[in-house]
Design an enzyme around this catalytic site. Structure first.
Site, PDB file in Angstrom:
ATOM      1  N   LYS A 178       0.876  -1.260  -0.152  1.00  0.00           N
ATOM      2  CA  LYS A 178       0.070   0.253   0.068  1.00  0.00           C
ATOM      3  C   LYS A 178       0.957   1.353  -0.073  1.00  0.00           C
ATOM      4  O   LYS A 178       1.675   1.481   0.703  1.00  0.00           O
ATOM      5  CB  LYS A 178      -0.861   0.028   1.099  1.00  0.00           C
ATOM      6  CG  LYS A 178      -1.958  -1.043   1.164  1.00  0.00           C
ATOM      7  CD  LYS A 178      -2.627  -1.169   2.735  1.00  0.00           C
ATOM      8  CE  LYS A 178      -1.805  -1.790   3.580  1.00  0.00           C
ATOM      9  NZ  LYS A 178      -2.444  -2.198   4.845  1.00  0.00           N
ATOM     10  N   THR A 210      -9.490   7.825   9.468  1.00  0.00           N
ATOM     11  CA  THR A 210      -8.744   7.005   8.800  1.00  0.00           C
ATOM     12  C   THR A 210      -8.210   5.798   9.586  1.00  0.00           C
ATOM     13  O   THR A 210      -7.354   4.771   9.207  1.00  0.00           O
ATOM     14  CB  THR A 210      -7.318   7.566   8.055  1.00  0.00           C
ATOM     15  OG1 THR A 210      -6.492   8.219   9.338  1.00  0.00           O
ATOM     16  CG2 THR A 210      -7.597   8.763   7.217  1.00  0.00           C
ATOM     17  N   GLY A 212      -8.220   2.371  11.037  1.00  0.00           N
ATOM     18  CA  GLY A 212      -8.978   1.089  10.648  1.00  0.00           C
ATOM     19  C   GLY A 212      -8.817   0.808   9.091  1.00  0.00           C
ATOM     20  O   GLY A 212      -9.264  -0.363   8.702  1.00  0.00           O
ATOM     21  N   THR A 213      -7.964   1.736   8.416  1.00  0.00           N
ATOM     22  CA  THR A 213      -8.023   1.294   6.957  1.00  0.00           C
ATOM     23  C   THR A 213      -7.304   0.296   6.584  1.00  0.00           C
ATOM     24  O   THR A 213      -7.597  -0.623   5.458  1.00  0.00           O
ATOM     25  CB  THR A 213      -7.271   2.625   6.283  1.00  0.00           C
ATOM     26  OG1 THR A 213      -5.826   2.933   7.010  1.00  0.00           O
ATOM     27  CG2 THR A 213      -7.928   3.608   6.345  1.00  0.00           C
ATOM     28  N   GLY A 214      -6.225  -0.187   7.020  1.00  0.00           N
ATOM     29  CA  GLY A 214      -5.579  -1.400   6.713  1.00  0.00           C
ATOM     30  C   GLY A 214      -6.305  -2.731   7.354  1.00  0.00           C
ATOM     31  O   GLY A 214      -6.505  -3.574   6.338  1.00  0.00           O
ATOM     32  N   CYS A 215      -7.155  -2.592   8.455  1.00  0.00           N
ATOM     33  CA  CYS A 215      -7.901  -3.850   8.724  1.00  0.00           C
ATOM     34  C   CYS A 215      -9.068  -4.077   7.648  1.00  0.00           C
ATOM     35  O   CYS A 215      -9.308  -5.174   7.338  1.00  0.00           O
ATOM     36  CB  CYS A 215      -8.325  -3.660   9.883  1.00  0.00           C
ATOM     37  SG  CYS A 215      -7.100  -3.500  11.429  1.00  0.00           S
TER      38      CYS A 215
END
Length: 464
Positions: A178, A210, A212-215
């Site tokens: 990412k 933003t 929690g974007t990766g989860c």
């Protein structure tokens, strides 16, 4: 008889976020939003909010394994995602389970929280690289995580390309790096064995929501894979899903607010309600013998916006493409309601909603002095603006006239009236706009006005 396909079951193996923004909470919301059944094996319990992590309690590795066993043996899970695996013993137990059950795992190598708090012990990095990454169906590191795993500095797309190859060499079948932390427009890069890299272009969204974007991203990939999509398609769809989750994020707490994984469901539901209201309003107008009396030369448009938190522009407003015309003594829409089907009326609604978010609908009708008398008889409030006094800079700016006029009329009235009008300008037809909370309310007001207009005004009623 048609056989109904079973609902895919996806497992998240991750930590709990007491603030509800990341971890299993974000994963389960994502699963539900995308139509898969979410199950969980909790690896850690964290005490955290939007400002940071204050405590971490690890679940015993054997208990983590028992959770996985219970779900997989009963529900036939094929796809899983991993998140916070804070210690080597937990990584080891999870890796064994993935291998034994043959799970296709999307591995999110969570190392640091959004607030900067460490979520992976330093000594566990080796376990992650040696035990879990070789089992990853898809590995989803951000730039910092990819740098930590490859021990190389990543500051350009060229560095990303080298890092991707190194991560594939560690055993992952697919790797998505990412690129949001690199300068310039964000680009996510998918690496797959035997295939050239695939680039997913993005845009920077100014947002404080933003967390929690990766989860959410990794959970969305796992969901789309479980629904039968290819890895390349799943990554692209997950990226779009996360974009909306950020765009409609939740402004809660004192720090970095959480993304909103169920925003897609919320927007779809609101769109359904808006279209239903506009459709019902059209039925009222079409059935009225008086409504054609309101039609101006430029014809009528009736529109309604999504709620303010989802209203990003005229594309968020449902109107009638081609407008509504007087056809044989009855109003007839040129087409079915559609979002983006109005510009001028939509612009007026969006301008009004800045003053009162509940006033989400409007309809333009012809202006006349007689109409002003009708408004007074019916008790409808009204305000106006003078287009001849429009500032040169407003006239010179495309699309600025309507917002300027609506703002002027609202300021003069001290709020949003039932009707805002102007008496025209050179080449501009005089016009009235009826406002209301929804399209049915606006249509009801319009029909009342039209019915009264068809009758002689009461004696002594002024026409202006």
């Amino acid at each position: 008889m048609t056989k109904i396909s079973p609902t895919p079951v996806v497992l998240t193996i991750a930590g709990s976020d007491s603030g509800g923004g990341a971890g299993i909470q974000a994963d389960l919301k994502t699963f539900a939003a995308l139509g898969v059944h979410g199950t969980s094996a909790i690896t850690t319990v964290t005490a955290q909010d939007t400002t940071g992590v204050s405590a971490v309690h690890e679940i015993p590795p054997e208990t983590v394994r028992l959770q996985i066993d219970a779900v997989v043996r009963d529900m036939g899970v094929m796809f899983a995602k991993t998140g916070m695996l804070s210690s080597s013993p937990i990584i080891s137990e999870v890796s064994k389970a993935i291998a034994e059950y043959g799970l296709k795992a999307v591995v999110d190598p969570v190392m640091v929280a959004k607030s900067g708090a460490p979520l992976l012990r330093k000594e566990a990095v080796a376990s992650l690289k040696e035990q879990l990454i070789p089992l990853a169906h898809v590995l989803t590191p951000n730039v910092e995580e990819a740098s930590a795993l490859t021990k190389m500095e990543i500051s350009s797309i060229e560095d990303v390309l080298r890092a991707g190859d190194l991560l594939l060499d560690m055993g992952a079948r697919h790797v998505v790096i990412k690129g949001g932390h690199l300068p310039g427009e964000p680009v996510d890069t998918l690496f797959s064995r035997g295939s050239p890299p695939v680039f997913y272009m993005g845009e920077r969204i100014p947002s404080k929501t933003t967390h929690g974007t990766g989860c959410t991203f990794s959970a969305a990939i796992a969901s789309y894979l479980a629904l039968g999509n290819s890895v390349a398609d799943a990554v692209g769809m997950a990226k779009r899903f996360v974009r909306n989750a950020i765009l409609y994020g939740l402004e809660v707490g004192k720090g970095v607010g959480p993304v909103n994984p169920i925003s897609n469901l919320e927007v779809d539901a609101e769109k359904f309600r808006v279209v239903a209201s506009v459709t019902d309003a059209l039925c009222l107008l079409e059935s009225s013998e008086y409504a054609p009396l309101l039609s101006p030369e430029c014809q009528i448009n009736l529109a309604m916006s999504l709620p303010l938190r989802y209203a990003l522009g005229v594309e968020s407003v449902c109107g009638i493409p081609g407008r509504i015309s007087n056809a044989g003594g009855r109003l007839k829409p040129a087409s079915s309601p559609a979002f983006g089907g109005s510009r001028h009326v939509a612009s007026a609604i969006l301008s009004a909603m800045r003053y009162d978010p509940e006033m989400r609908s409007a309809m333009n009708i012809r202006y006349s002095e007689e109409m002003l008398g009708v408004l007074k008889e019916l008790g409808y409030s009204h305000s106006s603006y003078d287009r001849t006094k429009e500032p040169p800079e407003v006239k010179a700016s495309e699309g600025a006239s309507v917002p300027w006029g609506i703002q002027e009329a609202i300021k003069a009235h001290g709020g949003i009236p039932d009707v805002i009008y102007h008496t025209g300008d050179w080449g501009k037809e005089p016009m009235m706009l009826i406002f209301g909370r929804d399209a049915v309310e606006v249509a009801t007001k319009a029909i009342r006005i039209a019915r009264r207009l068809s009758q002689p005004l009461s004696a002594g009623t002024p026409s202006g």
